[in-house]
Design a protein around this motif. Sequence first.
Motif, short mmCIF file in Angstrom:
data_model
loop_
_atom_site.label_atom_id
_atom_site.label_comp_id
_atom_site.label_asym_id
_atom_site.label_seq_id
_atom_site.Cartn_x
_atom_site.Cartn_y
_atom_site.Cartn_z
N ARG A 87 -7.80 4.08 -0.36
CA ARG A 87 -6.71 3.69 -1.10
C ARG A 87 -5.25 3.84 -0.76
O ARG A 87 -4.70 2.77 -0.79
CB ARG A 87 -6.78 4.43 -2.49
N ILE A 88 -5.01 4.98 -0.09
CA ILE A 88 -3.67 5.12 0.64
C ILE A 88 -3.49 3.87 1.63
O ILE A 88 -2.47 3.65 1.67
CB ILE A 88 -3.63 6.45 1.25
N THR B 265 0.87 -1.14 0.12
CA THR B 265 -0.07 0.00 0.08
C THR B 265 0.81 1.15 0.08
O THR B 265 2.03 1.08 0.37
CB THR B 265 -0.70 0.07 1.21
N ASP B 266 0.31 2.21 -0.44
CA ASP B 266 0.97 3.63 -0.42
C ASP B 266 1.52 3.98 1.06
O ASP B 266 2.68 4.67 1.14
CB ASP B 266 0.26 4.74 -0.97
N ARG B 267 0.60 3.72 2.00
CA ARG B 267 1.10 4.08 3.42
C ARG B 267 2.35 3.29 3.75
O ARG B 267 3.19 3.84 4.61
CB ARG B 267 -0.26 3.42 4.46
N GLY C 43 -5.10 0.13 -0.44
CA GLY C 43 -4.88 -0.18 -1.79
C GLY C 43 -6.34 -0.18 -2.61
O GLY C 43 -7.21 0.28 -1.75
N LYS D 241 4.52 1.04 1.67
CA LYS D 241 5.51 0.64 0.75
C LYS D 241 7.08 1.15 0.72
O LYS D 241 7.65 0.49 0.51
CB LYS D 241 5.13 0.65 -0.90
N GLN D 242 7.02 2.52 1.24
CA GLN D 242 8.42 2.89 1.56
C GLN D 242 9.15 1.98 2.42
O GLN D 242 10.41 2.17 2.50
CB GLN D 242 8.12 4.46 2.06
#
Length: 365
Positions: free
Chosen positions: A324-325, A259-261, A328, A263-264
């Motif tokens: 979504r953030i 997920t964008d939250r 997903g 993935k880093q």
Amino acid sequence: MDNIKLEKALQHAGINSAEYLGEGAWHYAWKVSRAGIDLVLRIPKASAYGKQVPFDEETLKADYGGTELYYRTVNKAVAGAAPSFFQYHVSPELTYTLESFGGEKIDLHKLTDGEAYRIGREIGYIHRKTEEIPHGLEGFGYLKWSQTQGLQGSLSGSAEAFLIEESEEHLADYQALSAVLPEFEDKTLGEAIRMSVELRKQTFTKTLLVNQDVSPENILMNDNRVVVIDPFPSVYYPRGMAGNFMNLYETFFVALADTDRYKQHDFSAVAHILRMIGNGFLEGYSEGDAHIANQVRGEQLLQLLETANIHHQLLSEDMTEGIRIRYGTKQQIENRLMLLSKELKRLGASEAGNLAKSVQSAYRE
């Protein structure tokens, strides 16, 4: 990032310069110095998870007041395990926090198994000892703040009755999931969930001050000692938040790594390290008491069930930017449900016997 707000905060706090550290979901952060002491300055973002964040004095003071209380309580329990200094300023024109610089963030990708286990064990010990310090708050649940009553729990009445009602909802959620998704139907899992609910009913005594958010980005190291920052405190059944920690480190972070939250952080590449932190946490929290460890595992199972239930509910909701953030796309959410069903069955099969033993032991007591 609003440089005007930064300049106002520096001037208001009596600080000359700032070194940018980074950003979280809700705040920007800078390392600053005042009177020769290193501090961290945080300023809330204007938007988070795809939505504007309007100024809300009561919400901000509940958040920051809760952080101040949690830091103070942690340091009473384990000296130096949280920032020793914390202050905040809240107004429509300017809002910021200042706290002691706690150390460097852990790097999951550089930890050895032994280091990960030791960090987890220390966090578990901090959690358990912090629970032993009286918090002095009225009510229970998430924290709120009002001009007349200050900081308090957002719920009143019987915490035991609330926990029973919540437990019944867990049982209903599992039945509903099993009815629409056959992948979740499993006799051993169903029995393990029932034992988890029974165990919490038998062993609950009172709500205590707990922390829901000890994600890796909120764990610092200072002279080889763990320092916890940026908590999400509440007054709740303590084993529940210990189970939440186990669910996060054994399943949640890796399951949502795409997920964008998250993935880093590349959590998929450090799944074993996360699990070692979880193993250490359980050892540090339970201090070798198998009955307490079983309670935590039961709560972990209920937390994992709640994670699956939230995913299922999201499939029938409109896809907002915030969802979504965090979670997903709907296809990712649907795919993840199958993974969560496997994890639930694995954990249920692993812990069913231990849960049954603890339930029988609690009956005898």
